[in-house]
Write a protein that holds these residues in place. Structure first.
Motif, mmCIF file in Angstrom:
data_model
loop_
_atom_site.group_PDB
_atom_site.id
_atom_site.type_symbol
_atom_site.label_atom_id
_atom_site.label_comp_id
_atom_site.label_asym_id
_atom_site.label_seq_id
_atom_site.Cartn_x
_atom_site.Cartn_y
_atom_site.Cartn_z
ATOM 1 N N SER A 35 0.264 -1.417 0.535
ATOM 2 C CA SER A 35 -0.060 0.045 0.255
ATOM 3 C C SER A 35 1.087 1.179 0.103
ATOM 4 O O SER A 35 0.593 2.240 -0.247
ATOM 5 N N GLY A 36 1.932 1.383 0.216
ATOM 6 C CA GLY A 36 2.930 2.500 0.718
ATOM 7 C C GLY A 36 3.436 2.510 1.856
ATOM 8 O O GLY A 36 4.331 4.027 1.730
ATOM 9 N N LYS A 37 3.584 1.631 2.692
ATOM 10 C CA LYS A 37 3.851 2.721 3.703
ATOM 11 C C LYS A 37 5.214 2.323 4.527
ATOM 12 O O LYS A 37 5.790 3.432 4.711
ATOM 13 N N MET A 56 16.591 3.427 -0.525
ATOM 14 C CA MET A 56 15.377 3.770 -0.916
ATOM 15 C C MET A 56 14.951 3.000 -1.911
ATOM 16 O O MET A 56 13.697 3.587 -2.772
ATOM 17 N N ARG A 57 15.041 2.132 -2.620
ATOM 18 C CA ARG A 57 14.643 0.914 -3.356
ATOM 19 C C ARG A 57 14.728 1.282 -5.043
ATOM 20 O O ARG A 57 13.272 1.918 -5.309
ATOM 21 N N GLY A 58 15.498 2.256 -4.832
ATOM 22 C CA GLY A 58 15.607 2.841 -6.511
ATOM 23 C C GLY A 58 17.127 2.398 -7.025
ATOM 24 O O GLY A 58 18.070 2.290 -6.582
ATOM 25 N N ILE A 65 10.031 9.639 -8.394
ATOM 26 C CA ILE A 65 8.836 10.021 -8.547
ATOM 27 C C ILE A 65 8.009 9.288 -9.091
ATOM 28 O O ILE A 65 8.104 8.264 -9.584
ATOM 29 N N PHE A 66 6.313 9.337 -8.833
ATOM 30 C CA PHE A 66 5.416 9.550 -8.632
ATOM 31 C C PHE A 66 5.571 8.647 -10.590
ATOM 32 O O PHE A 66 5.172 9.882 -10.827
ATOM 33 N N LYS A 67 5.612 7.388 -10.579
ATOM 34 C CA LYS A 67 5.599 7.073 -12.107
ATOM 35 C C LYS A 67 3.922 7.485 -13.008
ATOM 36 O O LYS A 67 3.975 7.779 -14.025
ATOM 37 N N ASP A 676 10.344 0.217 10.874
ATOM 38 C CA ASP A 676 9.648 -0.675 10.006
ATOM 39 C C ASP A 676 9.192 -1.676 9.977
ATOM 40 O O ASP A 676 10.890 -2.447 9.813
ATOM 41 N N GLU A 677 8.136 -2.574 10.045
ATOM 42 C CA GLU A 677 8.777 -3.703 10.809
ATOM 43 C C GLU A 677 8.980 -5.023 11.180
ATOM 44 O O GLU A 677 9.842 -5.402 11.433
ATOM 45 N N THR A 678 10.230 -3.762 12.196
ATOM 46 C CA THR A 678 11.632 -4.713 12.862
ATOM 47 C C THR A 678 10.759 -5.472 13.992
ATOM 48 O O THR A 678 11.454 -6.705 14.512
ATOM 49 N N THR A 707 3.828 -1.572 11.180
ATOM 50 C CA THR A 707 3.961 -2.369 11.748
ATOM 51 C C THR A 707 3.143 -3.267 11.445
ATOM 52 O O THR A 707 1.315 -2.770 10.928
ATOM 53 N N HIS A 708 2.665 -4.410 11.047
ATOM 54 C CA HIS A 708 1.388 -5.537 11.196
ATOM 55 C C HIS A 708 1.306 -6.010 12.210
ATOM 56 O O HIS A 708 0.241 -6.710 12.385
ATOM 57 N N ASN A 709 1.965 -6.078 13.217
ATOM 58 C CA ASN A 709 1.660 -6.354 15.029
ATOM 59 C C ASN A 709 0.656 -5.892 15.669
ATOM 60 O O ASN A 709 0.739 -4.882 15.726
HETATM 61 P P1 ATP Z 1 4.653 -4.214 2.754
HETATM 62 O O1 ATP Z 1 3.770 -4.335 4.088
HETATM 63 O O2 ATP Z 1 3.867 -5.270 1.350
HETATM 64 O O3 ATP Z 1 5.233 -3.899 2.902
HETATM 65 P P2 ATP Z 1 4.248 -1.424 2.015
HETATM 66 O O4 ATP Z 1 2.851 -0.665 2.460
HETATM 67 O O5 ATP Z 1 4.963 -1.521 2.820
HETATM 68 O O6 ATP Z 1 4.128 -3.589 1.992
HETATM 69 P P3 ATP Z 1 5.114 -0.398 -0.319
HETATM 70 O O7 ATP Z 1 7.013 -0.816 -0.362
HETATM 71 O O8 ATP Z 1 6.076 0.870 1.175
HETATM 72 O O9 ATP Z 1 3.990 -1.095 0.653
HETATM 73 O O10 ATP Z 1 5.000 0.313 -1.466
HETATM 74 C C1 ATP Z 1 5.403 -0.564 -2.785
HETATM 75 C C2 ATP Z 1 4.385 0.177 -3.674
HETATM 76 O O11 ATP Z 1 4.323 1.192 -3.838
HETATM 77 C C3 ATP Z 1 4.711 -0.902 -4.877
HETATM 78 O O12 ATP Z 1 2.889 -1.018 -5.361
HETATM 79 C C4 ATP Z 1 4.795 0.007 -6.454
HETATM 80 O O13 ATP Z 1 4.688 -0.123 -7.124
HETATM 81 C C5 ATP Z 1 4.911 1.567 -5.517
HETATM 82 N N1 ATP Z 1 5.858 2.530 -6.300
HETATM 83 C C6 ATP Z 1 6.837 2.312 -5.567
HETATM 84 N N2 ATP Z 1 7.138 3.330 -6.625
HETATM 85 C C7 ATP Z 1 6.801 4.181 -7.327
HETATM 86 C C8 ATP Z 1 7.017 4.999 -7.598
HETATM 87 N N3 ATP Z 1 7.781 5.585 -8.411
HETATM 88 N N4 ATP Z 1 5.462 5.561 -8.910
HETATM 89 C C9 ATP Z 1 4.548 5.028 -8.043
HETATM 90 N N5 ATP Z 1 4.153 3.957 -7.810
HETATM 91 C C10 ATP Z 1 5.095 3.343 -6.542
#
Ligand code: ATP
Length: 745
Positions: A35-37, A56-58, A65-67, A676-678, A707-709
């Motif tokens: 979801s983007g946490k 930052m996973r890039g 930047i939002f794609k 983050d989910e430590t 967290t999911h906890n």
């Molecule tokens: P989990 O609980 O599995 O760890 P999470 O909530 O932490 O998930 P994130 O890792 O924060 O999820 O979000 C990853 C999502 O963000 C992916 O679906 C990815 O497609 C989206 N995302 C990542 N970079 C971009 C971007 N530049 N533009 C749009 N969406 C993006």
């Protein structure tokens, strides 16, 4: 100081502006997978200056930047802003000199933007700043750049995986020693710059040195010349003054002498002329004398004539008388008569010899003939009376001639007298003339003397003019060497008596100095002096700069040493404190056992890194080895023999990590901690313990936990739920615990 808000816009999955508020010590972010946490955590890393794209996973800026999605266009930039409450004014920014400046803002906002070309912008309270300013600012509130306070997903055991050196860095960061490291680096850079400056400056000085030396020598020469000029001037003053006095005196004396001589010459010439005039009057008297003498001669002649006539008459009378007595007898001539005839003839001859007149001589000859005839004649007088009358007649003649004789003799006597008088007069005249002649001679001699004296004077005048010339030459030469000051000699006090010997002595001294001075030369002295001043000023400036640089190197070294010492002390103390907390948390988590940190030293070949300034002190090969301190984690699990970290299970690794992380946070609490989910690997019992520890930590640090906890969620004051909206972008909403728990399922 408190974390206030986080604003995310265009960053990763957050297409639209999304604001998180951190109004509670524990804020939890929940939501389904994907979801983007984690993007929120990365937004925090991003805005705090994270440089590792990987964390930052890039792979590049654009990845952040939002794609875009089916319904939303892609963003042109990603922007994240974080707000801190700074009402307690703890944020500080240290300036170039290491001074900390307070930032007098109640709220500190830091923004970072990234553009699709990868360009980054950092903005502090609305002003663009450099990354290092952000680092500098954050380190002042114990938010280090090692990111030890942000534990990303899957990084729970990060500190265990890290190398001893990286661990040390994390610990230093957690202990708030990064600021010192940062200062050491700054000082090191400054040191390097300063050392380079010193090299440059010393190079400049070395380059200048020969020129400066040359100029210094020139200046020395010039100064010596100046000294010589001063002594030359004083010598000149005396010499020129005396010389001018001498010349003036000499001129005066010569002209006086000359005037006198000229005057005397004039008068002598007049005298000589007058004497010569007198001489011309040739004596009249001598002419008269000659006339008189001629007259005497004539008279003598006439007298002779008369005497002869008289003789003849007397002879005739005698003859007549004898004839009268002895007639007619033969006239026999006795010796007396013969002598009388001879005498008469001789007398006639005498007269004839001196007579010039031919007719007179003839006349005399006739008379001699007549006498001779008479001598041969034998006459016979026959009649006495005729003889008597003849005698009478003859006697009358005789008488007449006698008186004539008398007259002429009288006249002759008169003339003799006159001659006598004249001769006397002529003698007198001659005497006078002679004296005059003598006088004239004397005048001529004097004239000669004076003329030659005059010649001598003109020689003297010539000499004087030469001396005057050399005086003027001296003045000219002096003025070349000394300038117009030379004319000061006029004011020199000197007596009117000038000793030529001393003058010569002075002149010799002057000549000696002049030769030296000409040898040294004064040309361009002022320019040389000016240039020397400039160059030496520049050199002094450089020397001063060297001094300053050396001082600043010294103080930088001191600063670095101080900082190192400080780090060393605080590090050791920090380790002790962490160990106390670590062992507490460790045994709490594991229900026993022991965990502690130990400092290890490892050798390392030195590379050309940023600490190279140290090598400048010692270039021996040994300095290439540097000793690095690292941190080793030692654990003893309860009831287990395993001590190696590698041998721990995933959960055990997590627990150890958390215990250490929390211990570190306890010793020097960071303003906030992001986890983050430590807790992902924790079982229920450990989740509770984890929740307890969170609460404990939250007294000192704000906590942001993804967290999911459920246990963890239950400890949060604020819960944010993150979901993916219909538009395909992450959406944030505040949720209640129950909702959150539901989401977590
Ligand atoms: P989990 O609980 O599995 O760890 P999470 O909530 O932490 O998930 P994130 O890792 O924060 O999820 O979000 C990853 C999502 O963000 C992916 O679906 C990815 O497609 C989206 N995302 C990542 N970079 C971009 C971007 N530049 N533009 C749009 N969406 C993006």
């Amino acid at each position: 100081m408190r974390l206030k808000n986080l604003e995310i816009n265009g960053f990763k999955s957050f297409a639209k502006k999304t604001v998180l508020e951190f109004q509670h010590p524990v804020v939890s972010i929940v939501g389904p997978n994907g979801s983007g946490k984690s993007n929120v955590v990365e937004a925090l890393r991003f805005v705090l200056g994270e440089q590792s794209m990987k964390s930052m996973r890039g792979s590049q800026g654009a990845d952040l930047i939002f794609k875009g999605s089916k319904n939303l266009p892609k963003s042109s930039r990603a922007s994240v802003t974080i707000y801190f409450d700074n009402s307690d004014n703890v944020f500080k920014l240290s300036n170039e000199t290491g001074e900390n400046l307070n930032l007098n803002y109640d709220v500190i906002s830091i923004s970072r933007e990234v553009f699709s070309d990868g360009l980054n912008k950092y903005i502090l309270n609305g002003s663009e700043v450099r990354l290092k300013d952000i680092n500098n600012l954050l380190s002042s509130v114990n938010i280090g750049s090692s990111g030890h306070h942000i534990i990303s997903q899957g990084e729970a055991d990060r500190i265990l995986n890290a190398s001893p050196k990286d661990r040390r860095e994390m610990v230093e960061d957690a202990l708030g020693l990064k600021i010192y490291q940062y200062k050491i680096k700054e000082a090191g850079r400054k040191l390097e710059r300063t050392a380079n400056n010193m090299k440059e400056v010393s190079l400049l000085r070395r380059e200048n040195a020969p020129h400066l030396n040359f100029l210094r020598k020139q200046v020395d020469k010039f100064e010596k010349a100046k000294e010589m000029q001063v002594s030359l001037l004083s010598l000149y003053n005396e010499y020129l003054k005396k010389e001018s006095i001498y010349l003036e005196n000499e001129k005066q004396n010569l002209s006086n002498e000359k005037n006198k001589i000229v005057a005397e010459l004039e008068s002598i010439k007049d005298k000589i002329e007058s004497v010569e005039e007198e001489n011309i009057i040739e004596s009249e008297k001598e002419k008269q004398l000659k006339d008189l003498e001629r007259k005497v001669n004539e008279i003598r002649h006439v007298k002779g004539e008369i005497e002869r006539k008289l003789g003849r008459i007397e002879g005739m009378i005698e003859m007549e008388e004898r004839r009268e007595k002895k007639a007619p007898a033969i006239v026999v001539k006795n010796p007396e008569e013969i002598k009388a005839i001879f005498d008469e003839i001789a007398e006639e001859i005498e007269v004839a010899i001196v007579e010039e007149n031919v007719s007179e001589i003839k006349f005399i000859l006739l008379r001699i003939k007549d006498v001779l005839q008479k001598f041969n004649q034998t006459e016979e007088k026959t009649e006495n009376h005729s003889i008597n009358s003849e005698i009478l007649e003859l006697k009358n003649d005789q008488q007449r001639i006698l008186s004539e004789m008398q007259n002429i003799t009288n006249e002759e006597n008169k003339i003799f007298e006159s001659i006598q008088v004249l001769r006397g007069q002529i003698r007198e005249e001659k005497e006078i003339l002679h004296t005059k002649e003598k006088e004239r001679f004397n005048f001529r001699v004097r004239n000669q003397e004076l003329t030659s004296h005059l010649e001598i004077i003109s020689v003297k005048e010539y000499n004087l003019s030469k001396q005057q010339e050399s005086f003027e030459n001296e003045l000219r030469e002096g003025s070349i060497l000394i300038g117009n000051d030379i004319l000061n000699y006029k004011n020199f006090e000197a007596s009117l008596e000038v000793d030529r010997g001393l003058q010569e002595e002075l002149k010799r001294k002057i000549e000696r100095i002049k030769i030296k001075l000409e040898d040294v030369g004064l040309g361009g002295g002022a320019d040389v002096l000016k240039e020397y001043e400039e160059v030496s000023q520049r050199d002094s400036f450089l020397a001063k700069e060297m001094e300053d640089l050396a001082k600043s190197i010294e103080s930088l070294r001191l600063l670095i040493a101080d900082l190192k010492e400080k780090i060393d002390i605080e590090f050791k103390e920090g380790i002790k404190k962490i160990n106390i907390e670590f062992s507490k948390f460790f045994s709490l988590m594991f229900g026993g056992g022991e965990g502690y940190l130990s400092v290890v030293t490892e050798n390392k070949k030195k590379k050309n890194n940023e600490e190279s300034f140290e090598t400048t002190r010692d270039d021996s090969g040994e300095s290439d080895i540097i000793f690095e301190q690292g941190i080793e984690i030692n654990v003893t699990l309860p009831h287990k023999k395993v001590k190696e970290l590698n041998a721990l299970s995933g959960g055990e690794r997590s627990l150890t990590s958390i215990a250490l992380l929390f211990a570190m946070s306890q010793v020097n609490p960071p303003p906030f901690l992001v986890l983050d989910e430590t807790d992902a690997a924790l079982d229920e019992a450990n989740s509770r313990k984890y929740g307890d520890m969170l609460e404990k930590l939250s007294h000192h640090s704000q906590l942001v936990v993804v967290t999911h906890n459920r246990e963890t969620m239950s400890r949060a004051g604020i819960l944010y739920g993150v979901t993916v909206g219909a538009d395909g972008a992450s959406k944030l909403l505040s949720v209640k615990l129950d909702e959150a728990k539901a989401i977590a399922k």
